[in-house]
Design a protein around this motif. Structure first.
Motif, PDB file in Angstrom:
ATOM      1  N   ALA A   1       0.971  -1.316   0.018  1.00 26.09           N
ATOM      2  CA  ALA A   1      -0.008   0.129  -0.003  1.00 26.09           C
ATOM      3  C   ALA A   1       0.785   1.163   0.052  1.00 26.09           C
ATOM      4  O   ALA A   1       1.923   1.381   0.553  1.00 26.09           O
ATOM      5  CB  ALA A   1      -0.868   0.009   1.404  1.00 26.09           C
TER       6      ALA A   1
ATOM      7  N   LYS B   1      -2.187   3.805   3.146  1.00 27.74           N
ATOM      8  CA  LYS B   1      -2.518   2.746   4.178  1.00 27.74           C
ATOM      9  C   LYS B   1      -3.870   2.476   4.488  1.00 27.74           C
ATOM     10  O   LYS B   1      -4.594   3.499   4.912  1.00 27.74           O
ATOM     11  CB  LYS B   1      -1.416   2.780   5.181  1.00 27.74           C
ATOM     12  CG  LYS B   1       0.008   3.031   4.988  1.00 27.74           C
ATOM     13  CD  LYS B   1       0.570   1.722   4.210  1.00 27.74           C
ATOM     14  CE  LYS B   1       1.940   1.825   4.006  1.00 27.74           C
ATOM     15  NZ  LYS B   1       2.663   0.808   3.436  1.00 27.74           N
ATOM     16  N   TYR B   2      -4.473   1.364   4.513  1.00 28.60           N
ATOM     17  CA  TYR B   2      -5.639   0.921   5.088  1.00 28.60           C
ATOM     18  C   TYR B   2      -5.415   0.575   6.805  1.00 28.60           C
ATOM     19  O   TYR B   2      -4.285  -0.224   6.874  1.00 28.60           O
ATOM     20  CB  TYR B   2      -6.308  -0.388   4.429  1.00 28.60           C
ATOM     21  CG  TYR B   2      -7.051  -1.442   5.418  1.00 28.60           C
ATOM     22  CD1 TYR B   2      -8.182  -0.889   5.952  1.00 28.60           C
ATOM     23  CD2 TYR B   2      -6.440  -2.669   5.162  1.00 28.60           C
ATOM     24  CE1 TYR B   2      -8.934  -1.880   6.555  1.00 28.60           C
ATOM     25  CE2 TYR B   2      -7.169  -3.632   5.797  1.00 28.60           C
ATOM     26  CZ  TYR B   2      -8.385  -3.259   6.493  1.00 28.60           C
ATOM     27  OH  TYR B   2      -9.192  -4.243   7.091  1.00 28.60           O
ATOM     28  N   TRP B   3      -5.935   1.339   7.733  1.00 22.41           N
ATOM     29  CA  TRP B   3      -5.747   0.900   9.101  1.00 22.41           C
ATOM     30  C   TRP B   3      -6.976   1.412   9.702  1.00 22.41           C
ATOM     31  O   TRP B   3      -7.108   2.662  10.066  1.00 22.41           O
ATOM     32  CB  TRP B   3      -4.455   1.579   9.489  1.00 22.41           C
ATOM     33  CG  TRP B   3      -3.903   0.961  10.755  1.00 22.41           C
ATOM     34  CD1 TRP B   3      -3.566   1.527  12.018  1.00 22.41           C
ATOM     35  CD2 TRP B   3      -3.391  -0.266  10.797  1.00 22.41           C
ATOM     36  NE1 TRP B   3      -3.370   1.008  12.928  1.00 22.41           N
ATOM     37  CE2 TRP B   3      -2.980  -0.378  12.234  1.00 22.41           C
ATOM     38  CE3 TRP B   3      -3.144  -1.429  10.235  1.00 22.41           C
ATOM     39  CZ2 TRP B   3      -2.595  -1.639  12.987  1.00 22.41           C
ATOM     40  CZ3 TRP B   3      -2.687  -2.589  10.780  1.00 22.41           C
ATOM     41  CH2 TRP B   3      -2.264  -2.811  11.980  1.00 22.41           C
TER      42      TRP B   3
ATOM     43  N   SER C   1      -7.666   3.168   0.232  1.00 17.52           N
ATOM     44  CA  SER C   1      -6.138   2.618   0.078  1.00 17.52           C
ATOM     45  C   SER C   1      -5.980   2.771  -1.126  1.00 17.52           C
ATOM     46  O   SER C   1      -6.850   2.431  -1.979  1.00 17.52           O
ATOM     47  CB  SER C   1      -5.770   1.652   1.090  1.00 17.52           C
ATOM     48  OG  SER C   1      -6.550   0.489   0.803  1.00 17.52           O
TER      49      SER C   1
ATOM     50  N   SER D   1      -1.149 -12.924   3.874  1.00 13.26           N
ATOM     51  CA  SER D   1      -2.483 -12.999   3.957  1.00 13.26           C
ATOM     52  C   SER D   1      -3.000 -12.396   2.510  1.00 13.26           C
ATOM     53  O   SER D   1      -3.996 -13.013   2.472  1.00 13.26           O
ATOM     54  CB  SER D   1      -3.126 -12.336   5.389  1.00 13.26           C
ATOM     55  OG  SER D   1      -2.913 -11.047   5.320  1.00 13.26           O
TER      56      SER D   1
ATOM     57  N   SER E   1      -9.175 -11.469   4.114  1.00 14.49           N
ATOM     58  CA  SER E   1      -8.058 -10.244   4.830  1.00 14.49           C
ATOM     59  C   SER E   1      -8.318  -8.955   3.915  1.00 14.49           C
ATOM     60  O   SER E   1      -8.110  -9.162   2.794  1.00 14.49           O
ATOM     61  CB  SER E   1      -6.888 -10.937   4.803  1.00 14.49           C
ATOM     62  OG  SER E   1      -5.845  -9.961   4.982  1.00 14.49           O
ATOM     63  N   GLY E   2      -8.716  -7.731   4.724  1.00  9.79           N
ATOM     64  CA  GLY E   2      -8.821  -6.861   3.958  1.00  9.79           C
ATOM     65  C   GLY E   2      -7.982  -6.376   2.608  1.00  9.79           C
ATOM     66  O   GLY E   2      -8.525  -6.274   1.600  1.00  9.79           O
ATOM     67  N   SER E   3      -6.754  -6.225   2.894  1.00  7.15           N
ATOM     68  CA  SER E   3      -5.931  -5.892   1.835  1.00  7.15           C
ATOM     69  C   SER E   3      -5.769  -6.707   0.791  1.00  7.15           C
ATOM     70  O   SER E   3      -5.220  -6.593  -0.039  1.00  7.15           O
ATOM     71  CB  SER E   3      -4.173  -5.656   2.524  1.00  7.15           C
ATOM     72  OG  SER E   3      -4.021  -6.508   3.237  1.00  7.15           O
TER      73      SER E   3
ATOM     74  N   ARG F   1      -6.940  -6.077  -2.844  1.00  5.98           N
ATOM     75  CA  ARG F   1      -6.053  -5.389  -3.701  1.00  5.98           C
ATOM     76  C   ARG F   1      -5.260  -6.087  -4.518  1.00  5.98           C
ATOM     77  O   ARG F   1      -4.350  -5.518  -5.223  1.00  5.98           O
ATOM     78  CB  ARG F   1      -5.365  -4.186  -2.793  1.00  5.98           C
ATOM     79  CG  ARG F   1      -6.318  -3.057  -2.409  1.00  5.98           C
ATOM     80  CD  ARG F   1      -5.594  -1.938  -1.814  1.00  5.98           C
ATOM     81  NE  ARG F   1      -4.159  -2.596  -0.967  1.00  5.98           N
ATOM     82  CZ  ARG F   1      -4.052  -2.150   0.446  1.00  5.98           C
ATOM     83  NH1 ARG F   1      -4.716  -1.445   1.048  1.00  5.98           N
ATOM     84  NH2 ARG F   1      -3.126  -2.865   0.801  1.00  5.98           N
TER      85      ARG F   1
ATOM     86  N   SER G   1      -2.583  -7.549  12.672  1.00  2.00           N
ATOM     87  CA  SER G   1      -3.339  -6.373  12.112  1.00  2.00           C
ATOM     88  C   SER G   1      -4.743  -6.508  12.576  1.00  2.00           C
ATOM     89  O   SER G   1      -5.330  -5.578  12.631  1.00  2.00           O
ATOM     90  CB  SER G   1      -3.204  -6.766  10.687  1.00  2.00           C
ATOM     91  OG  SER G   1      -3.785  -7.631  10.037  1.00  2.00           O
TER      92      SER G   1
ATOM     93  N   HIS H   1      -6.145  -3.039  13.536  1.00  5.79           N
ATOM     94  CA  HIS H   1      -7.352  -2.376  13.511  1.00  5.79           C
ATOM     95  C   HIS H   1      -8.398  -1.890  14.319  1.00  5.79           C
ATOM     96  O   HIS H   1      -8.743  -0.935  14.436  1.00  5.79           O
ATOM     97  CB  HIS H   1      -8.090  -3.245  12.306  1.00  5.79           C
ATOM     98  CG  HIS H   1      -7.430  -3.486  10.964  1.00  5.79           C
ATOM     99  ND1 HIS H   1      -7.255  -2.338  10.199  1.00  5.79           N
ATOM    100  CD2 HIS H   1      -6.809  -4.497  10.484  1.00  5.79           C
ATOM    101  CE1 HIS H   1      -6.565  -2.569   9.001  1.00  5.79           C
ATOM    102  NE2 HIS H   1      -6.101  -4.024   9.181  1.00  5.79           N
TER     103      HIS H   1
ATOM    104  N   LEU I   1       1.112   5.400   9.603  1.00  5.24           N
ATOM    105  CA  LEU I   1       0.565   4.192  10.165  1.00  5.24           C
ATOM    106  C   LEU I   1       1.286   3.915  11.409  1.00  5.24           C
ATOM    107  O   LEU I   1       0.307   3.281  12.434  1.00  5.24           O
ATOM    108  CB  LEU I   1       0.933   3.012   8.956  1.00  5.24           C
ATOM    109  CG  LEU I   1       0.851   1.683   9.301  1.00  5.24           C
ATOM    110  CD1 LEU I   1      -0.636   1.483   9.160  1.00  5.24           C
ATOM    111  CD2 LEU I   1       1.269   0.745   8.173  1.00  5.24           C
TER     112      LEU I   1
ATOM    113  N   ASP J   1       4.948  -1.968   6.232  1.00  5.59           N
ATOM    114  CA  ASP J   1       3.777  -2.456   6.347  1.00  5.59           C
ATOM    115  C   ASP J   1       3.520  -2.390   7.988  1.00  5.59           C
ATOM    116  O   ASP J   1       4.349  -1.835   8.836  1.00  5.59           O
ATOM    117  CB  ASP J   1       3.745  -3.842   5.743  1.00  5.59           C
ATOM    118  CG  ASP J   1       2.946  -4.001   4.570  1.00  5.59           C
ATOM    119  OD1 ASP J   1       2.055  -2.951   4.357  1.00  5.59           O
ATOM    120  OD2 ASP J   1       3.186  -4.954   3.901  1.00  5.59           O
ATOM    121  N   ALA J   2       2.516  -3.488   8.401  1.00  5.40           N
ATOM    122  CA  ALA J   2       2.533  -3.431   9.995  1.00  5.40           C
ATOM    123  C   ALA J   2       3.476  -4.478  10.318  1.00  5.40           C
ATOM    124  O   ALA J   2       3.155  -5.553  10.969  1.00  5.40           O
ATOM    125  CB  ALA J   2       1.111  -4.024  10.251  1.00  5.40           C
TER     126      ALA J   2
END
Ligand code: PMV
Length: 365
Positions: A29, A32-34, A46, A124, A168-170, A173, A226, A230, A276, A317-318
């Protein structure tokens, strides 16, 4: 599109068995998605680069069985794996409404990664998207869909992304390349909270074959998942401003991708990475996922940029690993810099060279 549009209306179980196989990439990303709402709906939009070589390859063999519960086995790199089962069980429960055939078949899921196991790279995104794509191919086989129209391909990609998001959210994409937006945003037509959409805006040639070298600073398990991260955005003192900022940064990035302004690109991308991590450091409980070597690398990158005219930058990333992003035209120089000055901060000197990719591929037998 709404959730209802993804419910499979009719299918038959005439098919006794079959196999499908997909290779699906990871993504990194830029904005970022958080933070998420119920059902993996993102709190903010994101955008990511799809990667090319960091992939999960998954084959699913399905065999008809008597209905009742879900039945599946998972093999990871050739060995039966029990540890992944709860995650897949939850995933099946979440997506059953959209794929009512899941209880009619037993699924043998065989999966492997092109990147080393326990590299600390988030698998993931590639893992969940690969499973979602396989299940979509099975859906097509059971509903006799052989239509190659643009419309049915779009639906296939949208529903694959929609399903992957529920895993898994990401992961939503990872279906297409080269840039994917997820989350409703005014500046991107057709953007949705439900699935990722291919970024169709202008992309300057500076970003063609953009490079991502992943420096493996810490290959261990993440101290904070994550999912927990979140959740800590609920009631976070800076959440509202952060979510608004992501919208603004995405709109700015859209213009930057068109103009090719690499200095502005660096500002958004590095600020997003640090923001993030700042969210993690200012949540309650607070935590730090960067390691001392993460900071050493960041400082070295800044010093290198100061000294040379390079447009190399970093994102995170995380976790503690550093993604080093740079234009293809700088490949030789930056790789030399990485080898000379950054590799010593990587665990066992490990790093992975990747670049922007085109998305997932079905593997035909
Ligand atoms: O997909 P998840 O729930 O593991 O969240 C990952 C979020 C980040 O990787 C930290 C950022 C992003 O947008 O990919």
């Amino acid at each position: 599109m709404t959730e209802q549009d993804f419910i499979l209306k009719s299918y038959n179980t005439n098919k006794e068995s079959g196999s499908v196989k997909w290779a699906s990439p990871s993504n990194i990303a830029l904005v970022k998605y958080w933070g998420k709402k119920k059902h993996q709906i993102p709190e903010n939009p994101s955008i990511s680069f799809t990667l090319s070589d960091c992939k999960t390859i998954t084959e699913i063999t399905y065999t008809k069985k008597e209905a009742k519960g879900f039945s599946f086995d998972i093999y990871f790199e050739g060995e039966k794996n029990e540890a992944f089962k709860p995650k897949i069980q939850t995933f099946f429960e979440r997506i059953e409404t959209y794929m009512p055939f899941l209880k009619d078949y037993h699924f043998k899921i065989e999966t492997s990664n092109t990147f080393p196991h326990s590299s600390g790279i988030a698998s993931s995104a590639s893992g969940m998207s690969a499973i979602a794509l396989c299940l979509m191919s099975i859906e097509n086989e059971l509903s006799d869909i052989q239509n190659d129209s643009e419309e049915s391909k779009d639906f296939f990609n949208q529903k694959s992304s929609f399903l992957a998001r529920l895993g898994s959210g990401s992961a939503c994409r990872s279906i297409e390349g080269e840039l994917v937006v997820w989350g409703k945003n005014e500046s991107i037509d057709d953007s949705s909270d439900l699935y990722g959409v291919k970024f169709e805006g202008d992309v300057h040639s500076n970003f063609k074959k953009y490079q991502d070298t992943i420096l493996l600073v810490d290959k261990g398990e993440k101290q904070v998942s994550s999912t927990v991260g979140h959740q800590l955005m609920y009631g976070h003192p800076f959440a509202k401003e952060r979510f608004e900022q992501a919208h603004v940064n995405l709109a700015k990035l859209k213009a930057i991708l068109a103009s090719g302004d690499l200095n502005e690109f660096i500002k958004i991308v590095e600020s997003e990475a640090l923001t993030l991590h700042a969210m993690m450091m200012t949540s309650m409980p607070y935590f730090i996922l960067m390691k001392p070597n993460t900071l050493e690398i960041i400082n070295k990158i800044w010093a290198f940029r100061e000294k040379t005219d390079s447009k190399v930058c970093f994102t995170l990333d995380a976790g503690a690993n550093v993604h080093v992003l740079y234009p293809e035209s700088e490949k030789e120089n930056v790789l030399e810099f990485i080898k000379d000055e950054l590799v010593s901060y990587c665990q066992n000197g490990h790093y992975i060279c990747d670049q922007i990719g085109q998305g997932a591929n079905q593997i035909q037998f």
